[in-house]
Design an enzyme around this catalytic site. Structure first.
Site, short mmCIF file in Angstrom:
data_model
loop_
_atom_site.label_atom_id
_atom_site.label_comp_id
_atom_site.label_asym_id
_atom_site.label_seq_id
_atom_site.Cartn_x
_atom_site.Cartn_y
_atom_site.Cartn_z
N CYS A 82 81.93 -24.53 129.77
CA CYS A 82 82.48 -26.43 128.86
C CYS A 82 81.54 -26.45 128.30
O CYS A 82 81.47 -26.12 127.70
CB CYS A 82 83.04 -26.93 130.50
SG CYS A 82 84.01 -28.46 129.46
N HIS A 180 86.27 -23.78 134.01
CA HIS A 180 84.90 -23.94 135.26
C HIS A 180 85.47 -23.56 136.28
O HIS A 180 85.90 -23.78 137.58
CB HIS A 180 85.06 -25.58 135.57
CG HIS A 180 84.34 -26.89 134.20
ND1 HIS A 180 83.30 -27.09 135.03
CD2 HIS A 180 85.53 -27.64 134.27
CE1 HIS A 180 82.92 -27.86 133.40
NE2 HIS A 180 84.08 -27.81 133.17
N GLU A 182 83.48 -22.41 138.60
CA GLU A 182 82.62 -22.94 139.86
C GLU A 182 83.12 -23.75 140.39
O GLU A 182 82.50 -24.15 141.88
CB GLU A 182 81.04 -23.56 139.17
CG GLU A 182 81.10 -24.95 138.59
CD GLU A 182 81.57 -24.40 137.06
OE1 GLU A 182 82.38 -23.55 137.12
OE2 GLU A 182 81.67 -25.53 136.75
#
Ligand code: GLN
Length: 202
Positions: A82, A180, A182
């Site tokens: 991002c 994302h 994560e």
């Protein structure tokens, strides 16, 4: 015998902890990087999501911009998620006038590209090399408007208004995603990056 590459997560702003956790789970020795001396000690770097303009300003304030640019130019693997994608891009649309860049990826990204109505959304996308779709979380995300010939497109949005937009790329040791990984508990993108880091070390 396997070895764990040392992967730094740029720890100036953004979702640093989540990347450290995902990288550790993916088999890396993950550490936060906030100073140039810490950058010297890592084999690779992850630039997290957050706010690219803020991270850029902090890179300058912490005397990290030039050392990071040098390492990336010298071939250090880097993964940007991002805001991290924006920082690794050679060209940025809808940036601020004073937006700084690390650069390295031959792509043009558009900041906050998905627009206000859909500034955050989730969806399943096909990702090159992965057997099943990946659940992708987009938060005020950029997309890749244009990619150079040596850039491999890893993923595009499958449907909806943004169908066909490029949201994951790789160029040699550099990788970036608009979304994302994560945040989802799915480790496959981080595993892929750790694999890229290991390949560079062979
Ligand atoms: N819109 C942000 C930027 O321009 C990126 C958002 C994110 O990293 N989740 O940096």
């Amino acid at each position: 015998m396997s070895f764990a590459p040392v992967v730094g997560v740029l720890g100036l702003q953004g979702d640093v902890r989540e990347h450290v956790a995902a990288l550790s789970a993916a088999g890396a020795d993950a550490v936060r990087v906030r100073r140039a001396s810490e950058l010297d000690d890592v084999d690779a770097i992850v630039i997290p999501g957050g706010e690219s303009t803020t991270i850029g300003k902090l890179l300058v304030a912490f005397d990290l911009l030039e050392p990071l640019q040098k390492r990336v130019r010298a071939g250090m693997p880097a993964y940007g998620s991002c805001a991290g994608m924006i920082l690794l891009a050679d060209r940025v649309l809808d940036g601020t006038a004073d937006q700084v860049a690390v650069g390295g990826l031959d792509i043009t990204v558009r900041r906050n590209a998905f627009g206000r109505q859909v500034d955050s959304f989730e969806g399943d996308i096909d990702f090159a090399g992965l057997r099943s779709p990946l659940h992708a979380v987009f938060i005020r995300a950029p997309w890749v408007e244009d990619a150079g010939e040596s850039v491999q497109v890893l993923a595009k949005v499958g449907d909806g208004q943004a169908a066909g937009r490029i949201v994951a790329v790789r160029q040699g040791p550099l990788m970036a995603t608009s979304f994302h990984p994560e945040l989802t508990g799915d480790l496959r993108v981080h595993q892929l990056f750790v694999q890229i880091v290991k390949e560079q070390q062979l």
